[in-house]
Design an enzyme around this catalytic site. Structure first.
Site, PDB file in Angstrom:
ATOM      1  CB  CYS A 198      -0.845   0.066   1.308  1.00 44.42           C
ATOM      2  SG  CYS A 198      -1.759   1.642   1.639  1.00 44.42           S
ATOM      3  CB  CYS A 236       0.835   1.161   4.649  1.00 41.14           C
ATOM      4  SG  CYS A 236      -0.697   0.271   5.120  1.00 41.14           S
ATOM      5  CG  HIS A 269      -4.181  -1.293   4.398  1.00 45.09           C
ATOM      6  ND1 HIS A 269      -3.950  -0.392   3.539  1.00 45.09           N
ATOM      7  CD2 HIS A 269      -4.827  -2.220   3.882  1.00 45.09           C
ATOM      8  CE1 HIS A 269      -4.243  -0.857   2.306  1.00 45.09           C
ATOM      9  NE2 HIS A 269      -4.809  -2.049   2.487  1.00 45.09           N
ATOM     10  CG  ASN A 289     -13.112   9.876  -4.559  1.00 50.67           C
ATOM     11  OD1 ASN A 289     -14.299  10.568  -4.998  1.00 50.67           O
ATOM     12  ND2 ASN A 289     -12.064  10.218  -5.423  1.00 50.67           N
ATOM     13  CB  SER A 326      -6.328   4.887  -6.555  1.00 48.91           C
ATOM     14  OG  SER A 326      -6.124   5.952  -5.290  1.00 48.91           O
ATOM     15  CG  HIS A 364      -4.325   3.480   4.108  1.00 49.88           C
ATOM     16  ND1 HIS A 364      -3.200   2.773   4.669  1.00 49.88           N
ATOM     17  CD2 HIS A 364      -4.420   4.472   5.016  1.00 49.88           C
ATOM     18  CE1 HIS A 364      -2.850   3.149   5.610  1.00 49.88           C
ATOM     19  NE2 HIS A 364      -3.448   3.957   5.946  1.00 49.88           N
ATOM     20  CG  HIS A 396      -7.126   7.935   0.817  1.00 51.41           C
ATOM     21  ND1 HIS A 396      -7.478   6.612   0.469  1.00 51.41           N
ATOM     22  CD2 HIS A 396      -7.123   8.485  -0.409  1.00 51.41           C
ATOM     23  CE1 HIS A 396      -7.606   6.538  -0.721  1.00 51.41           C
ATOM     24  NE2 HIS A 396      -7.533   7.587  -1.319  1.00 51.41           N
ATOM     25  CD  GLN A 407      -7.852  12.732  -4.278  1.00 54.01           C
ATOM     26  OE1 GLN A 407      -7.290  13.740  -5.155  1.00 54.01           O
ATOM     27  NE2 GLN A 407      -8.336  11.954  -4.862  1.00 54.01           N
ATOM     28  CG  HIS A 462     -23.666  17.752  -0.605  1.00 51.78           C
ATOM     29  ND1 HIS A 462     -25.003  18.149  -0.922  1.00 51.78           N
ATOM     30  CD2 HIS A 462     -22.922  18.948  -0.937  1.00 51.78           C
ATOM     31  CE1 HIS A 462     -24.897  19.305  -1.304  1.00 51.78           C
ATOM     32  NE2 HIS A 462     -23.917  20.006  -1.037  1.00 51.78           N
TER      33      HIS A 462
HETATM   34  P1  H2U Z   1      -8.197   8.548  -4.658  1.00 48.62           P
HETATM   35  O1  H2U Z   1      -8.038   7.257  -3.992  1.00 48.62           O
HETATM   36  O2  H2U Z   1      -9.467   9.322  -4.227  1.00 48.62           O
HETATM   37  O3  H2U Z   1      -8.046   8.426  -6.026  1.00 48.62           O
HETATM   38  O4  H2U Z   1      -7.020   9.591  -3.924  1.00 48.62           O
HETATM   39  C1  H2U Z   1      -5.831   9.027  -3.875  1.00 48.62           C
HETATM   40  C2  H2U Z   1      -4.623  10.066  -4.414  1.00 48.62           C
HETATM   41  O5  H2U Z   1      -3.496   9.659  -4.027  1.00 48.62           O
HETATM   42  C3  H2U Z   1      -4.825  10.267  -5.947  1.00 48.62           C
HETATM   43  O6  H2U Z   1      -5.177  11.410  -6.147  1.00 48.62           O
HETATM   44  C4  H2U Z   1      -2.535  10.244  -5.073  1.00 48.62           C
HETATM   45  C5  H2U Z   1      -3.127  10.006  -6.404  1.00 48.62           C
HETATM   46  O7  H2U Z   1      -2.845  10.802  -7.258  1.00 48.62           O
HETATM   47  N1  H2U Z   1      -1.375   9.555  -4.909  1.00 48.62           N
HETATM   48  C6  H2U Z   1      -0.154  10.003  -4.561  1.00 48.62           C
HETATM   49  O8  H2U Z   1      -0.076  11.006  -4.249  1.00 48.62           O
HETATM   50  N2  H2U Z   1       0.984   9.210  -4.309  1.00 48.62           N
HETATM   51  C7  H2U Z   1       1.156   7.720  -4.498  1.00 48.62           C
HETATM   52  O9  H2U Z   1       2.019   7.082  -4.598  1.00 48.62           O
HETATM   53  C8  H2U Z   1      -0.158   7.324  -5.245  1.00 48.62           C
HETATM   54  C9  H2U Z   1      -1.460   7.880  -5.078  1.00 48.62           C
HETATM   55 ZN    ZN Z   2      -2.286   1.173   3.580  1.00 48.85          ZN
END
Ligand code: H2U
Ligand code: ZN
Length: 352
Positions: free
Chosen positions: A52, A55, A115, A155, A163, A166, A168, A170, A300
């Site tokens: 991950c 992590c 995680h 998200n 993505s 874990h 998180h 933004q 929202h």
């Molecule tokens: P999402 O899961 O909402 O996509 O948010 C994860 C964000 O983490 C995504 O915008 C960033 C992606 O650009 N990211 C990093 O900054 N570093 C990484 O090593 C992978 C993902």
């Molecule tokens: Zn993790």
């Protein structure tokens, strides 16, 4: 027409925040479904995942290594959609080819070193730490002279484009006020100009007195399925006190915000006994150094799941071309959510 005769027949409802209409077709809930069947990932069971990129101690995609963080961790997005170094430029050809440069900053906030923890599974004090970081980030970013809007959003679940499981969120902070907050702001201002009161204070009062769409509440906040909801189990989280941004919350109100975030997300997970996917985000007053007294702090939640963990709503056809539409009524969605237990289905036999 009375409310009861509307309930069973197609009708449209007005969203006073966006000043748009949504079509409600309650008679369509019986239709058979032979479309896509979704597979929702089960919640991660591993407290630490060596692969991950969020992590503690692991390497991110850009090669940077995360510190061994113990609570929350904030970093500049390695793949930022907006860049602070963007130079000023503008195009306008006959009012038809119009473009402007857009500087901004993108950050990622990990909610926990674990995680496998998500907001509904975190303790109120752990969620409170996240709230403090959200407030600090807003305060810090609003000091950047060219930043006018700060969007905090999460998200959750691959279905909503997350993505990584874990926990998180933004932050995107940029130089102009984006479409939706701009629309809401002008609705707030028009309503206050007309009614000499706040749009969402009045709406909340109405919803609490009717008690038909309230999902959960505490002394500081209420969550309702808005009268004009588009997504099946969409909700609107409202502060009971009129304020514009999270950092204006008192210490007690921050505890109450942690509680309500946990309450609504537990109900979402319990609905289909799954890690319920959604996009959520806070709407705070623009950070353009104007007071914006009409703006009311809210959040929202937009979840795509419709009738089970495997059937989701799509925005296609009529919705792309004409207007959003929903089948189950906001009242029935609120009733289902409000009746669910406040204990997470994974914690029924005690927290892990
Ligand atoms: P999402 O899961 O909402 O996509 O948010 C994860 C964000 O983490 C995504 O915008 C960033 C992606 O650009 N990211 C990093 O900054 N570093 C990484 O090593 C992978 C993902
Ligand atoms: Zn993790």
């Amino acid at each position: 027409m009375s409310h009861s005769s509307l309930e069973q027949s197609p009708h449209r409802r007005y969203n006073p925040l966006t000043r748009e209409w949504v079509l409600i077709s309650p008679h369509r809930t019986q239709r058979p479904w032979q479309g896509t069947v979704e597979k929702i990932a089960s919640p991660s069971e591993a407290r630490y995942d060596p692969s991950c990129y969020l992590c503690p101690g692991n390497e991110r995609a850009g090669g940077v290594r995360n510190p061994n963080y113990k609570s929350t961790f904030t970093f500049e997005n390695d793949f930022s959609a907006l860049l602070p170094t963007t130079q000023n430029a503008e195009i306008n050809e006959e009012g038809l080819l119009v473009a402007q440069s857009e500087p901004g900053l993108c950050r990622v906030i990990c909610f926990s070193p674990r995680h496998d923890l998500t907001i509904p599974l975190m303790s109120p004090s752990e969620i409170r730490e996240v709230i403090d970081v959200w407030s600090e980030q807003y305060r810090e970013l609003e000091k950047v002279p060219w930043i006018r809007h700060i969007q905090i959003f999460e998200n959750r679940g691959a279905l909503m484009g997350a993505s990584n499981p874990h926990p998180h969120c933004q932050i995107w902070a940029n130089a102009t006020i984006p479409n939706i907050p701009e629309r809401e702001l002008s609705s707030f201002e028009a309503y206050t100009g007309r009614e000499k009161n706040c749009l969402l204070c009045d709406y909340l009062k109405l919803e609490l007195s009717k008690n038909e769409r309230v999902v959960c509440q505490n002394d500081g906040f209420a969550v309702v399925v808005p009268y004009w909801a588009v997504w099946p189990f969409e909700t609107l989280l409202l502060s009971k006190r009129h304020l514009g941004a999270m950092h204006e919350l008192s210490a007690d109100e921050r505890e109450l915000l942690a509680d309500i975030l946990k309450q609504i997300t537990i109900r979402y997970d319990n609905l289909f006994e799954t890690a319920f996917p959604y996009s959520m985000g806070f709407h705070q007053r623009p950070s353009d150094r104007q007071p914006h007294p009409a703006f009311h702090f809210h959040a929202h939640y937009y979840p795509p799941l419709l009738r089970s963990a495997t059937v989701r709503k799509f925005m296609v056809g009529y919705e792309l071309l004409a207007s959003p539409q929903r089948d189950i009524t906001p009242e029935s969605a609120a009733e289902r959510l409000s009746k669910l237990t406040g204990i997470h289905y994974l914690h029924r036999n005690g927290p892990t």
